[in-house]
Design an enzyme around this catalytic site. Structure first.
Site, PDB file in Angstrom:
ATOM      1  N   LYS A  14      20.590 -38.469 -27.926  1.00 16.82           N
ATOM      2  CA  LYS A  14      21.632 -38.698 -28.937  1.00 16.82           C
ATOM      3  C   LYS A  14      22.298 -40.062 -28.753  1.00 16.82           C
ATOM      4  CE  LYS A  14      24.085 -34.979 -27.949  1.00 16.82           C
ATOM      5  NZ  LYS A  14      23.360 -34.265 -26.887  1.00 16.82           N
ATOM      6  N   ARG A  90      29.707 -28.936 -31.234  1.00 16.26           N
ATOM      7  CA  ARG A  90      28.885 -28.215 -30.263  1.00 16.26           C
ATOM      8  C   ARG A  90      29.041 -26.707 -30.399  1.00 16.26           C
ATOM      9  NH1 ARG A  90      28.683 -32.815 -26.413  1.00 16.26           N
ATOM     10  NH2 ARG A  90      27.083 -32.395 -24.852  1.00 16.26           N
ATOM     11  N   ARG A 129      18.265 -39.712 -15.258  1.00 11.29           N
ATOM     12  CA  ARG A 129      19.499 -40.403 -15.639  1.00 11.29           C
ATOM     13  C   ARG A 129      20.527 -40.298 -14.513  1.00 11.29           C
ATOM     14  NH1 ARG A 129      22.467 -38.742 -21.139  1.00 11.29           N
ATOM     15  NH2 ARG A 129      23.305 -37.050 -19.878  1.00 11.29           N
ATOM     16  N   ARG A 135      25.765 -40.519 -13.169  1.00 11.37           N
ATOM     17  CA  ARG A 135      26.656 -39.691 -13.986  1.00 11.37           C
ATOM     18  C   ARG A 135      26.858 -38.333 -13.313  1.00 11.37           C
ATOM     19  NH1 ARG A 135      26.186 -38.343 -20.474  1.00 11.37           N
ATOM     20  NH2 ARG A 135      26.787 -36.167 -20.148  1.00 11.37           N
ATOM     21  N   ARG A 146      24.554 -26.589 -18.221  1.00 10.15           N
ATOM     22  CA  ARG A 146      24.715 -27.216 -19.540  1.00 10.15           C
ATOM     23  C   ARG A 146      23.643 -26.731 -20.509  1.00 10.15           C
ATOM     24  NH1 ARG A 146      24.395 -32.986 -17.440  1.00 10.15           N
ATOM     25  NH2 ARG A 146      24.496 -33.766 -19.580  1.00 10.15           N
TER      26      ARG A 146
HETATM   27  P1  AMP Z   1      27.879 -35.535 -23.616  1.00 11.68           P
HETATM   28  O1  AMP Z   1      28.188 -36.921 -23.157  1.00 11.68           O
HETATM   29  O2  AMP Z   1      27.862 -35.403 -25.117  1.00 11.68           O
HETATM   30  O3  AMP Z   1      26.647 -34.959 -22.967  1.00 11.68           O
HETATM   31  O4  AMP Z   1      29.103 -34.624 -23.128  1.00 11.68           O
HETATM   32  C1  AMP Z   1      29.383 -34.445 -21.743  1.00 11.68           C
HETATM   33  C2  AMP Z   1      30.305 -33.258 -21.555  1.00 11.68           C
HETATM   34  O5  AMP Z   1      31.527 -33.469 -22.267  1.00 11.68           O
HETATM   35  C3  AMP Z   1      29.768 -31.934 -22.084  1.00 11.68           C
HETATM   36  O6  AMP Z   1      28.919 -31.285 -21.161  1.00 11.68           O
HETATM   37  C4  AMP Z   1      31.075 -31.158 -22.328  1.00 11.68           C
HETATM   38  O7  AMP Z   1      31.604 -30.678 -21.106  1.00 11.68           O
HETATM   39  C5  AMP Z   1      32.001 -32.245 -22.831  1.00 11.68           C
HETATM   40  N1  AMP Z   1      31.950 -32.359 -24.305  1.00 11.68           N
HETATM   41  C6  AMP Z   1      31.484 -33.417 -25.044  1.00 11.68           C
HETATM   42  N2  AMP Z   1      31.548 -33.171 -26.352  1.00 11.68           N
HETATM   43  C7  AMP Z   1      32.070 -31.925 -26.474  1.00 11.68           C
HETATM   44  C8  AMP Z   1      32.373 -31.078 -27.578  1.00 11.68           C
HETATM   45  N3  AMP Z   1      32.117 -31.465 -28.840  1.00 11.68           N
HETATM   46  N4  AMP Z   1      32.896 -29.844 -27.321  1.00 11.68           N
HETATM   47  C9  AMP Z   1      33.146 -29.442 -26.064  1.00 11.68           C
HETATM   48  N5  AMP Z   1      32.874 -30.169 -24.986  1.00 11.68           N
HETATM   49  C10 AMP Z   1      32.337 -31.401 -25.168  1.00 11.68           C
END
Ligand code: AMP
Length: 203
Positions: A14, A90, A129, A135, A146
């Protein structure tokens, strides 16, 4: 305005694809994960709350997440051109809230790009990654969590957007440029890339 969601599991590409699409379609990129990680880096109260969920592989509660998103939309004048939502929504409540938030601002979602990638490929990419970027949530235990959360809470959105008639299934396996070309191709009937950036397209 042209608003799209990039949808897919952790590691589906993404963020990577967003970087191309921002240039191709002159859009503003909102990554909710990045917004949260920035708050953690800054050590804010919100960052502390976010970290307690992210480090365990859990989702931030919907109410808080929707509020954060609406804030970003309202504070950034650049969002008027159109937005790529990366990592949001999400959950179903988030999807419904997004519809409302956009309606209130006189706009709507034009497409949801679903990057479809098998779990074993996702796991391999995330482990890599984690090694490359450090990260914190890209470690084997949190990755597993996740993916469970993704399958339980996020995959129902696929059907929701199929029913809304805006879901575009994209094979997210393969080289970055190949996946990008698939996305551009499937968006073609709705919106062509800007001429000025057409050079980004593959032959
Ligand atoms: P990402 O960078 O999109 O993979 O997001 C990393 C983490 O941030 C996720 O595993 C969630 O813990 C949190 N997070 C990001 N976007 C959301 C969302 N829309 N709703 C809830 N938690 C989120």
């Amino acid at each position: 305005m042209f608003n799209i969601v990039l949808f897919g599991g952790p590691g589906s590409g993404k963020g990577t694809q967003s970087a191309y699409l921002v240039h191709l379609y002159s859009l503003y990129h909102i990554s909710t994960g990045e917004v949260l990680r920035e708050q953690i880096r800054l050590g804010t109260e919100l960052g502390k709350i976010a970290d307690s969920y992210i480090s365990k592989g859990n989702l931030i509660p919907d109410d808080l997440m929707v509020q954060i998103l609406a804030d970003v939309l309202d504070k950034q004048p650049d969002t008027k051109k159109g937005v790529i939502f990366d990592g949001f929504p999400r959950t179903l409540p988030q999807a419904k809230a997004l519809k409302k938030v956009l309606e209130e601002r006189g706009t709507k979602l034009d497409a949801v790009i679903g990057l479809e990638v098998p779990d074993d490929v996702l796991i391999g990419r995330l482990i890599n990654r984690g090694k490359e970027t450090g990260r914190a949530d890209d470690n084997p235990e949190t990755i597993k969590k996740r993916l469970v959360v993704y399958h339980n809470q996020t995959t129902p959105l696929r059907e929701y957007y199929v029913n809304e008639g805006i879901y575009l299934a994209i094979d997210g396996n393969g080289k970055v440029e190949e996946v990008m070309e698939r996305i551009v191709h499937s968006l073609d009937p709705i919106r062509k890339p800007d001429n000025s950036t057409a050079a980004w397209r593959l032959k």
